[in-house]
Enzyme design. Structure first.
Site, PDB file in Angstrom:
ATOM      1  CB  THR A 156      -0.868   0.031   1.349  1.00 32.85           C
ATOM      2  OG1 THR A 156      -1.247   1.211   1.529  1.00 32.85           O
ATOM      3  CG2 THR A 156       0.000  -0.510   2.544  1.00 32.85           C
ATOM      4  CD  GLU A 158      -2.237   5.224   4.753  1.00 33.21           C
ATOM      5  OE1 GLU A 158      -1.784   5.452   5.729  1.00 33.21           O
ATOM      6  OE2 GLU A 158      -2.729   6.312   4.031  1.00 33.21           O
ATOM      7  CE1 TYR A 180      -3.881  -1.575   5.865  1.00 33.16           C
ATOM      8  CE2 TYR A 180      -2.676   0.232   5.183  1.00 33.16           C
ATOM      9  CZ  TYR A 180      -3.639  -0.788   5.223  1.00 33.16           C
ATOM     10  OH  TYR A 180      -3.484  -1.214   3.837  1.00 33.16           O
ATOM     11  CE  LYS A 184      -2.121  -4.444   4.229  1.00 32.58           C
ATOM     12  NZ  LYS A 184      -2.547  -5.426   3.042  1.00 32.58           N
TER      13      LYS A 184
END
Ligand code: NAP
Ligand code: G4F
Length: 373
Positions: A156, A158, A180, A184
């Site tokens: 991601t 992010e 999160y 990841k």
């Protein structure tokens, strides 16, 4: 060293005959490829299942045991009965091992995750267990039971967090800003490590935000489209938002699952950014949705007092609520998809205005259906 098993592009998997004979298929029979999608009940899982079915795959999907309600997306696409569902929980190593050992699919797409950034601070351990250790459980199971399976990891944008370059590409260093994103990043590095260490065909798609009418209601785009659609139908509610200055590179989810599939069709595994290359504030996304619903907005105030009014009625339709601020924000994401375009022939074609229109219309129509029911 490459693994001895390969599945040729023409669909004949002659190197894997013992397994196929087990399944009762004859020598030289035209084979359908098989795929397993973890997170098949999510937005991307549903669209990917639809795409793979259209391509003739036998599609297996992982579903959590207590998740009956969440088959909704598959049934909205009309494919609920065509996906072979398996009880599958990334938190449970024995379960992951048993399901994958027996199936030995051609392609595995690891889409399952605790995917809501905002919840990841309050459930950090759970988020890390699913998103980081869950990927480790799948990778290690495939390494020991089915190393020829091609693996896709849902990485991601992010992970870029407090960004170190603009735009962000495959070469931009990660700087995660949430549990999160940290989880990841671990899954991403593990995937690269299993590729380098064991020769697995394991690829990461570093996907920027992608949305659709199937997007979860907690994500900001769908929260905006669903709330404004109800307001356009006469509701008196207000859409309460957090940081409207945040910028995201928003694309259309069905196009992004095509990119995932293309990654696994390459001879060599690699990592790719999928993005539109444009960025938009949350505030401007609100205006796009309102425009699609025929509602002109007047913005007034700033900071905590900022509101948007329906210019026709004076009704406040959007306000700021600090409850939706995050402990740490990712201010600006904008991707550079040049590598995916050159190597995969992949390109986003739906811009943010078209995306907002698709989502607003879908929510407006489904609001009418609910009112009529
Ligand atoms: P989503 O709609 O939230 O779907 C997540 C899926 O994961 C659901 O099917 C959920 O099942 C499943 N899941 C959650 N915990 C699980 C567990 N312990 N074991 C097995 N399954 C579990 O997410 P999405 O938007 O489709 O995103 C797909 C993937 O891409 C995620 O990994 C996400 O982090 C990543 N990603 C998304 C975007 C984006 O913009 N959409 C961008 C980059 C990366 P239930 O139905 O039971 O909840
Ligand atoms: O829609 P969001 O919750 O998506 P976010 O945090 O960008 O994460 C999504 O995209 C990632 C890819 O970059 C995926 F990996 C991840 O799984 C997920 O799909 O929030 C977008 C922005 C944030 O800056 C947030 O602070 O919108 C801001 N925002 C402002 N008000 C809000 C709200 N977000 C939410 N969810 N709800 C609000 O009321």
């Amino acid at each position: 060293m490459p693994f001895p098993y390969t599945v040729p592009q023409d669909g004949y998997a002659t190197e894997r005959l013992p397994f196929h004979i087990q399944l009762g298929r004859g020598i030289g029979t035209k084979m359908n490829k098989t795929a397993f999608i973890s997170g098949v009940t999510g937005q991307d899982g549903a669209y990917l299942a639809q795409l793979l079915l259209e391509k003739g795959y036998v599609v297996h999907g992982g579903v959590r045991a207590n998740a009956q309600d969440s088959l909704d997306r598959l049934s909205r696409l009309g494919i609920q009965d065509r996906v072979k569902l398996h009880n599958f929980d990334l938190l449970d190593m024995n379960n992951v091992f048993r399901v994958l050992r027996d199936l030995r699919v051609d392609e595995f797409y690891n889409l399952a995750a605790q995917s809501f950034v905002g919840a990841s601070w309050d459930s950090a351990m759970n988020t890390l267990d699913i998103n980081a250790m869950g990927a480790a459980r799948v990778l290690d199971t495939l390494r020991t039971t089915s190393p020829e399976t091609r693996f896709y990891q849902a990485s991601t944008s992010e992970m870029f967090g407090a960004v170190r370059a603009v735009p962000q590409s495959e070469l931009t260093p990660f700087n995660p800003r949430s549990p999160y994103a940290a989880g990841k990043a671990m899954a991403h590095y593990l995937t690269v490590n299993y590729r380098d260490s064991f020769g697995m065909h394991a690829s990461c798609g570093i996907l920027f935000n992608h949305e659709s009418p199937l997007r979860g209601l907690q994500f900001v785009t769908r929260k905006i489209s669903s709330t404004l659609a109800r307001i356009a139908r006469g509701s008196a509610e207000v859409c309460r938002l957090g940081n409207m200055d945040a910028r995201r590179d928003w694309g259309y989810a069905p196009e992004y699952v095509e990119g995932m599939w293309r990654m696994l069709q390459q001879d060599r595994a690699d990592d790719y950014v999928l993005a539109t290359g444009a960025t938009t504030t949350v505030r401007d996304f609100v205006s796009c949705v309102a425009g699609a619903l025929g509602m002109r907005l007047d913005w007034e105030g700033e900071g905590l007092t900022e509101v948007a009014r329906n210019a026709a009625t004076g009704q406040v339709v959007v306000c700021v609520d600090p409850a939706f601020f995050r402990p740490a924000e990712v201010d600006l994401l904008i991707g550079d998809p040049a590598k995916a375009k050159a190597a995969l022939g992949w390109q986003a074609t739906t811009d943010v205005t078209a995306l907002a229109t698709i989502m607003a219309r879908a929510d407006y129509d489904s609001t009418a259906n609910r009112l009529a029911a």
